[in-house]
Design an enzyme around this catalytic site. Structure first.
Site, PDB file in Angstrom:
ATOM      1  CB  SER A  10     -12.508  28.938 -17.651  1.00 30.39           C
ATOM      2  OG  SER A  10     -11.442  29.953 -17.089  1.00 30.39           O
ATOM      3  CD  GLU A  12     -16.624  35.759 -13.949  1.00 28.48           C
ATOM      4  OE1 GLU A  12     -15.649  35.133 -13.642  1.00 28.48           O
ATOM      5  OE2 GLU A  12     -17.050  36.774 -13.368  1.00 28.48           O
ATOM      6  CB  THR A  43     -21.012  36.186 -11.060  1.00 31.52           C
ATOM      7  OG1 THR A  43     -22.284  36.293 -11.499  1.00 31.52           O
ATOM      8  CG2 THR A  43     -19.726  36.183 -11.864  1.00 31.52           C
ATOM      9  NE  ARG A 102     -14.657  41.884   0.871  1.00 32.66           N
ATOM     10  CZ  ARG A 102     -14.289  43.292   0.894  1.00 32.66           C
ATOM     11  NH1 ARG A 102     -13.314  43.388   1.912  1.00 32.66           N
ATOM     12  NH2 ARG A 102     -14.548  43.956  -0.227  1.00 32.66           N
ATOM     13  CG  ASP A 104     -17.031  44.189  -3.515  1.00 31.42           C
ATOM     14  OD1 ASP A 104     -16.333  44.492  -2.517  1.00 31.42           O
ATOM     15  OD2 ASP A 104     -16.745  43.869  -4.462  1.00 31.42           O
ATOM     16  CG  PHE A 212     -17.596  46.932 -14.584  1.00 28.72           C
ATOM     17  CD1 PHE A 212     -18.331  46.657 -13.566  1.00 28.72           C
ATOM     18  CD2 PHE A 212     -16.908  45.701 -15.353  1.00 28.72           C
ATOM     19  CE1 PHE A 212     -18.451  45.615 -12.926  1.00 28.72           C
ATOM     20  CE2 PHE A 212     -16.886  44.584 -14.502  1.00 28.72           C
ATOM     21  CZ  PHE A 212     -17.877  44.592 -13.345  1.00 28.72           C
ATOM     22  CG  HIS A 262     -11.739  33.169 -15.834  1.00 24.89           C
ATOM     23  ND1 HIS A 262     -12.502  32.009 -15.680  1.00 24.89           N
ATOM     24  CD2 HIS A 262     -12.555  34.210 -15.402  1.00 24.89           C
ATOM     25  CE1 HIS A 262     -13.753  32.371 -15.219  1.00 24.89           C
ATOM     26  NE2 HIS A 262     -13.775  33.490 -14.941  1.00 24.89           N
TER      27      HIS A 262
HETATM   28  P1  FAD Z   1     -10.506  39.203  -0.027  1.00 33.14           P
HETATM   29  O1  FAD Z   1      -9.372  38.341  -0.317  1.00 33.14           O
HETATM   30  O2  FAD Z   1     -11.083  39.173   1.242  1.00 33.14           O
HETATM   31  O3  FAD Z   1      -9.847  40.763   0.005  1.00 33.14           O
HETATM   32  C1  FAD Z   1     -10.531  41.930   0.093  1.00 33.14           C
HETATM   33  C2  FAD Z   1      -9.987  43.027   0.684  1.00 33.14           C
HETATM   34  O4  FAD Z   1      -9.538  42.722   2.044  1.00 33.14           O
HETATM   35  C3  FAD Z   1      -8.745  43.217   0.176  1.00 33.14           C
HETATM   36  O5  FAD Z   1      -8.413  44.769   0.176  1.00 33.14           O
HETATM   37  C4  FAD Z   1      -7.721  42.450   1.045  1.00 33.14           C
HETATM   38  O6  FAD Z   1      -6.348  43.199   0.996  1.00 33.14           O
HETATM   39  C5  FAD Z   1      -8.136  42.670   2.386  1.00 33.14           C
HETATM   40  N1  FAD Z   1      -8.023  41.554   3.100  1.00 33.14           N
HETATM   41  C6  FAD Z   1      -8.222  40.400   2.620  1.00 33.14           C
HETATM   42  N2  FAD Z   1      -7.774  39.480   3.769  1.00 33.14           N
HETATM   43  C7  FAD Z   1      -7.624  40.185   5.019  1.00 33.14           C
HETATM   44  C8  FAD Z   1      -7.536  39.962   6.445  1.00 33.14           C
HETATM   45  N3  FAD Z   1      -7.606  38.796   6.967  1.00 33.14           N
HETATM   46  N4  FAD Z   1      -7.435  41.070   7.069  1.00 33.14           N
HETATM   47  C9  FAD Z   1      -7.554  42.415   6.798  1.00 33.14           C
HETATM   48  N5  FAD Z   1      -7.488  42.693   5.465  1.00 33.14           N
HETATM   49  C10 FAD Z   1      -7.696  41.534   4.598  1.00 33.14           C
HETATM   50  N6  FAD Z   1     -17.880  39.402  -6.494  1.00 33.14           N
HETATM   51  C11 FAD Z   1     -19.174  38.889  -6.138  1.00 33.14           C
HETATM   52  O7  FAD Z   1     -20.073  39.427  -5.276  1.00 33.14           O
HETATM   53  N7  FAD Z   1     -19.677  37.827  -6.748  1.00 33.14           N
HETATM   54  C12 FAD Z   1     -18.875  36.993  -7.503  1.00 33.14           C
HETATM   55  O8  FAD Z   1     -19.301  36.249  -8.333  1.00 33.14           O
HETATM   56  C13 FAD Z   1     -17.418  37.842  -7.796  1.00 33.14           C
HETATM   57  N8  FAD Z   1     -16.791  36.869  -8.812  1.00 33.14           N
HETATM   58  C14 FAD Z   1     -15.433  37.484  -8.888  1.00 33.14           C
HETATM   59  C15 FAD Z   1     -14.421  36.482  -9.865  1.00 33.14           C
HETATM   60  C16 FAD Z   1     -13.104  37.179  -9.707  1.00 33.14           C
HETATM   61  C17 FAD Z   1     -12.288  36.118 -10.661  1.00 33.14           C
HETATM   62  C18 FAD Z   1     -12.747  38.393  -9.015  1.00 33.14           C
HETATM   63  C19 FAD Z   1     -11.280  38.775  -9.445  1.00 33.14           C
HETATM   64  C20 FAD Z   1     -13.690  39.095  -8.426  1.00 33.14           C
HETATM   65  C21 FAD Z   1     -14.906  38.636  -8.353  1.00 33.14           C
HETATM   66  N9  FAD Z   1     -15.938  39.419  -7.506  1.00 33.14           N
HETATM   67  C22 FAD Z   1     -17.135  38.759  -7.368  1.00 33.14           C
HETATM   68  C23 FAD Z   1     -15.551  40.624  -6.987  1.00 33.14           C
HETATM   69  C24 FAD Z   1     -14.911  40.374  -5.356  1.00 33.14           C
HETATM   70  O9  FAD Z   1     -15.795  39.907  -4.666  1.00 33.14           O
HETATM   71  C25 FAD Z   1     -14.576  41.902  -4.977  1.00 33.14           C
HETATM   72  O10 FAD Z   1     -13.372  42.348  -5.514  1.00 33.14           O
HETATM   73  C26 FAD Z   1     -14.431  41.968  -3.251  1.00 33.14           C
HETATM   74  O11 FAD Z   1     -14.236  43.391  -3.000  1.00 33.14           O
HETATM   75  C27 FAD Z   1     -13.144  41.156  -2.799  1.00 33.14           C
HETATM   76  O12 FAD Z   1     -13.558  39.716  -2.964  1.00 33.14           O
HETATM   77  P2  FAD Z   1     -11.911  38.862  -2.709  1.00 33.14           P
HETATM   78  O13 FAD Z   1     -12.419  37.466  -2.573  1.00 33.14           O
HETATM   79  O14 FAD Z   1     -10.981  39.273  -3.442  1.00 33.14           O
HETATM   80  O15 FAD Z   1     -11.658  39.393  -1.044  1.00 33.14           O
END
Ligand code: FAD
Length: 283
Positions: A10, A12, A43, A102, A104, A212, A262
């Site tokens: 895939s 992105e 994204t 989630r 940032d 980055f 990916h």
């Molecule tokens: P989570 O899985 O929620 O984790 C975030 C942090 O919180 C981690 O440190 C985890 O250990 C901790 N955590 C998780 N769940 C809990 C809980 N229930 N209680 C306490 N702590 C917890 N960002 C964007 O803004 N837009 C995008 O389109 C985008 N695309 C991405 C695509 C990929 C493939 C990847 C790998 C990253 C992408 N990101 C994107 C970046 C991502 O949003 C950031 O890395 C963000 O900081 C974490 O997102 P997550 O979904 O992994 O978060």
């Protein structure tokens, strides 16, 4: 080595701000579509900053370029109602895959805003709202998420997120296949069988990559860094060396059982295709 197309490949993209950037994105996507990827993804700016641009790009890639396209969707800074509306728009448009994150928020905006705090809650929400309609992708961090307290905590959070209803995961990029294999092994021992596809970042520009990588917690091995630094402004050498390093890592990943790749294209076709061609993935 030959690779079967039972792997998932895939590409992105990110939504652009200008018409010229959008035209370039479409040209890149049309070129990459020729290689018959399994899907594209696009994204999403956390807090909804690219809501309409992501939506329009996804619908255009899916409808006009005719490659099944997955929107990324992040939950920080958004309300459940906003997320629900967007999910329904995608569902009604026939979109079947979504990357649930989630996100940032820009520094200064705080993390507490929004009704869903972590990606596992977004996965649960998508399942509750739309049942099995979407194939849900989640993010994985073989080198640990930069904000996690420690590796074990981050692993447990990943496992909870996967068990919340994810179908597969895409990793943050990395330059060392061992961290991927270790992460997958640990996840499997915790009872999660979700496919985990390595995210691949082609190397094209050293200073940008270094900045980055610092921010997202991806380590550039010393021997790679030193070599790239020594090339200075010689972009051609950086790209040739970069493609060789990444190709060798991809070979190891696929030989070791990775279910696909990916590519983070940064809206450019050539850097990903250089690796694709080296790997002899064909069309
Ligand atoms: P989570 O899985 O929620 O984790 C975030 C942090 O919180 C981690 O440190 C985890 O250990 C901790 N955590 C998780 N769940 C809990 C809980 N229930 N209680 C306490 N702590 C917890 N960002 C964007 O803004 N837009 C995008 O389109 C985008 N695309 C991405 C695509 C990929 C493939 C990847 C790998 C990253 C992408 N990101 C994107 C970046 C991502 O949003 C950031 O890395 C963000 O900081 C974490 O997102 P997550 O979904 O992994 O978060």
């Amino acid at each position: 080595m030959s690779h079967t197309r039972s792997h998932s490949f895939s590409f992105e993209f990110f939504p652009t701000k200008t018409d010229a950037g959008h035209e370039k994105l479409l040209a890149t996507a049309r070129c990459l579509a020729e290689y018959k990827p399994d899907f594209f993804s696009c994204t999403y700016g956390a807090g909804g900053s690219t809501r309409d641009r992501t939506l329009n790009t996804v619908l255009q890639l899916d409808g006009e370029v005719k490659v099944s396209t997955a929107p990324h969707l992040s939950c920080v800074g958004g309300s459940k109602q906003e997320l629900r509306e967007l999910l329904n728009l995608y569902k009604d448009a026939g979109i079947k895959r979504i990357v649930a994150l989630r996100g940032d928020l820009p520094s200064g905006m705080g993390m507490a805003s929004g009704e869903l705090r972590y990606a596992n809650e977004l996965v649960e929400f998508i399942r509750a709202e739309t049942g099995d309609h979407f194939h849900i992708e989640i993010a994985a961090y073989p080198e640990m998420h930069p904000q996690a307290r420690n590796f074990e905590d981050d692993l447990a959070n990943f496992v909870r997120k996967a068990k919340a209803g994810a179908d597969s995961a895409i990793t943050q990029y990395f330059f060392n296949a061992d961290c991927y294999f270790y992460f997958v092994e640990r996840v499997r021992k915790l009872g999660v069988e979700t496919p985990i596809v390595p995210g691949i970042m082609p190397i094209t520009n050293y200073s940008k990559l270094a900045r980055f990588s610092d921010a997202c917690g991806a380590e550039i091995p010393r021997w790679v860094r030193k070599q790239l630094e020594a090339y200075g402004d010689d972009m051609e050498s950086i790209q040739t060396f970069g493609a060789q390093v990444i190709t060798e890592m991809c070979e190891k990943l696929l030989a070791g059982g990775a279910p696909g790749l990916h590519f983070y294209t940064l809206n450019q076709a050539e850097p990903s295709l250089a690796i694709w061609d080296n790997l002899k993935l064909g069309r």
